[in-house]
Design a protein around this motif. Structure first.
Motif, PDB file in Angstrom:
ATOM      1  N   SER A   1      -0.366  12.855   4.254  1.00  0.00           N
ATOM      2  CA  SER A   1       0.598  13.932   4.070  1.00  0.00           C
ATOM      3  C   SER A   1       1.145  13.939   2.644  1.00  0.00           C
ATOM      4  O   SER A   1       1.472  12.888   2.083  1.00  0.00           O
ATOM      5  CB  SER A   1       1.769  13.775   5.045  1.00  0.00           C
TER       6      SER A   1
ATOM      7  N   TYR B   1       6.631  13.492  -2.078  1.00  0.00           N
ATOM      8  CA  TYR B   1       6.194  12.290  -1.375  1.00  0.00           C
ATOM      9  C   TYR B   1       4.722  12.336  -0.974  1.00  0.00           C
ATOM     10  O   TYR B   1       4.123  13.403  -0.800  1.00  0.00           O
ATOM     11  CB  TYR B   1       7.054  12.064  -0.127  1.00  0.00           C
ATOM     12  N   ILE B   2       4.154  11.131  -0.843  1.00  0.00           N
ATOM     13  CA  ILE B   2       2.798  10.940  -0.322  1.00  0.00           C
ATOM     14  C   ILE B   2       2.887   9.865   0.753  1.00  0.00           C
ATOM     15  O   ILE B   2       3.317   8.732   0.477  1.00  0.00           O
ATOM     16  CB  ILE B   2       1.825  10.479  -1.424  1.00  0.00           C
ATOM     17  N   TYR B   3       2.506  10.218   1.976  1.00  0.00           N
ATOM     18  CA  TYR B   3       2.541   9.263   3.073  1.00  0.00           C
ATOM     19  C   TYR B   3       1.310   9.469   3.940  1.00  0.00           C
ATOM     20  O   TYR B   3       1.138  10.515   4.555  1.00  0.00           O
ATOM     21  CB  TYR B   3       3.818   9.434   3.900  1.00  0.00           C
ATOM     22  N   LYS B   4       0.443   8.444   3.965  1.00  0.00           N
ATOM     23  CA  LYS B   4      -0.844   8.535   4.645  1.00  0.00           C
ATOM     24  C   LYS B   4      -1.605   9.732   4.081  1.00  0.00           C
ATOM     25  O   LYS B   4      -1.910   9.769   2.910  1.00  0.00           O
ATOM     26  CB  LYS B   4      -0.641   8.620   6.155  1.00  0.00           C
TER      27      LYS B   4
ATOM     28  N   GLN C   1      12.827   2.276   7.230  1.00  0.00           N
ATOM     29  CA  GLN C   1      12.031   1.534   6.260  1.00  0.00           C
ATOM     30  C   GLN C   1      12.898   1.099   5.084  1.00  0.00           C
ATOM     31  O   GLN C   1      13.975   1.633   4.852  1.00  0.00           O
ATOM     32  CB  GLN C   1      10.865   2.374   5.757  1.00  0.00           C
TER      33      GLN C   1
ATOM     34  N   TRP D   1       8.785   3.645  -3.857  1.00  0.00           N
ATOM     35  CA  TRP D   1       7.747   3.147  -2.950  1.00  0.00           C
ATOM     36  C   TRP D   1       8.449   2.439  -1.806  1.00  0.00           C
ATOM     37  O   TRP D   1       9.566   1.938  -1.955  1.00  0.00           O
ATOM     38  CB  TRP D   1       6.770   2.225  -3.685  1.00  0.00           C
ATOM     39  N   THR D   2       7.814   2.399  -0.639  1.00  0.00           N
ATOM     40  CA  THR D   2       8.480   1.884   0.557  1.00  0.00           C
ATOM     41  C   THR D   2       7.635   0.853   1.285  1.00  0.00           C
ATOM     42  O   THR D   2       6.452   0.672   0.996  1.00  0.00           O
ATOM     43  CB  THR D   2       8.814   3.016   1.541  1.00  0.00           C
TER      44      THR D   2
ATOM     45  N   ASN E   1       8.837   9.271  11.013  1.00  0.00           N
ATOM     46  CA  ASN E   1       9.450   8.819   9.766  1.00  0.00           C
ATOM     47  C   ASN E   1      10.392   7.652  10.082  1.00  0.00           C
ATOM     48  O   ASN E   1      11.604   7.794  10.062  1.00  0.00           O
ATOM     49  CB  ASN E   1      10.226   9.987   9.135  1.00  0.00           C
TER      50      ASN E   1
ATOM     51  N   SER F   1       4.522   4.515   1.851  1.00  0.00           N
ATOM     52  CA  SER F   1       4.746   5.832   1.238  1.00  0.00           C
ATOM     53  C   SER F   1       5.200   5.652  -0.209  1.00  0.00           C
ATOM     54  O   SER F   1       5.844   4.664  -0.563  1.00  0.00           O
ATOM     55  CB  SER F   1       5.780   6.635   2.031  1.00  0.00           C
ATOM     56  N   THR F   2       4.839   6.616  -1.041  1.00  0.00           N
ATOM     57  CA  THR F   2       5.250   6.610  -2.441  1.00  0.00           C
ATOM     58  C   THR F   2       5.641   8.030  -2.830  1.00  0.00           C
ATOM     59  O   THR F   2       5.413   8.979  -2.069  1.00  0.00           O
ATOM     60  CB  THR F   2       4.114   6.139  -3.368  1.00  0.00           C
ATOM     61  N   GLY F   3       6.201   8.164  -3.998  1.00  0.00           N
ATOM     62  CA  GLY F   3       6.544   9.510  -4.433  1.00  0.00           C
ATOM     63  C   GLY F   3       7.310   9.530  -5.737  1.00  0.00           C
ATOM     64  O   GLY F   3       7.549   8.492  -6.364  1.00  0.00           O
TER      65      GLY F   3
END
Length: 198
Positions: free
Chosen positions: A84, A79-82, A147, A181-182, A144, A186-188
């Motif tokens: 992180s 995952y990639i979020y902001k 979402q 994707w959300t 978290n 966030s994506t991943g």
């Protein structure tokens, strides 16, 4: 998806007509009441037959050309979020009938349930799209939050030959991978491996 309800209307009507003919031959109707009884019997038998086929029997029909999913998969979410970037192990549970696919995903922090799902053929491959709501455990709710998201998982079509055609039901999908994707940005990527049932 090719196995939409409309695709099955004709064969279901043919089976219903055969049942009606059998009812007529066994007990010829002499009144409107007799006809209504035959119609009721046909409707009941068809409800049972179609219900059993849609839930279970389709899985063993070699002419049903759609992927068979295993009941459980294990894998990883990248995952990639902001700012992180990380990785989580996950368990995915799939409940499949002829017309529906229900998906549940769990990690140590969250669980998610599919709202909608659809199998689509793209470039000679199957793709599973599904939307979901993700719910975190209370201790992770701040970082978290709840979402909505969408996942796209690619499925390589199993190769069949004349010898293996009639054992399609034994070849569930071993591996799925794709992206998600959300609503919070966030994506991943996801990769899932079948868990063999004992």
């Amino acid at each position: 998806m090719k196995n939409s309800l409309f695709f099955y209307i004709k064969p279901f009507l043919i089976v219903a007509a055969i049942i009606m003919v059998i009812c007529y031959l066994v007990d010829k109707p002499n009144s409107l009441t007799d006809w209504l009884e035959h119609i009721g019997t046909t409707t009941f038998v068809m409800s049972v037959i179609s219900g059993v086929y849609i839930k279970w029997l389709w899985y063993y029909n070699p002419w049903e050309n759609i992927p068979r999913f295993a009941k459980k998969y294990k894998g990883k979410i990248h995952y990639i979020y902001k700012e992180s970037v990380g990785e989580k192990e996950t368990d995915v549970f799939i409940n499949q009938t002829l017309f529906s696919i229900r998906i549940k995903l769990k990690t140590n922090e969250i669980k998610s349930d599919a709202i909608t799902s659809e199998l689509i053929e793209e470039n000679n491959s199957w793709v599973l799209y599904y939307t979901y709501i993700k719910e975190p455990k209370a201790e992770y709710a701040t970082e978290n939050p709840i979402q909505r998201g969408t996942a796209r998982l690619e499925i390589k079509k199993p190769e069949y030959n004349l010898k293996t055609f009639f054992s399609k039901h034994k070849k569930t999908i071993d591996y799925l991978d794709g992206t998600y994707w959300t609503s919070v940005g966030s994506t991943g990527d996801m990769e899932l491996f079948k868990v063999n049932e004992s």
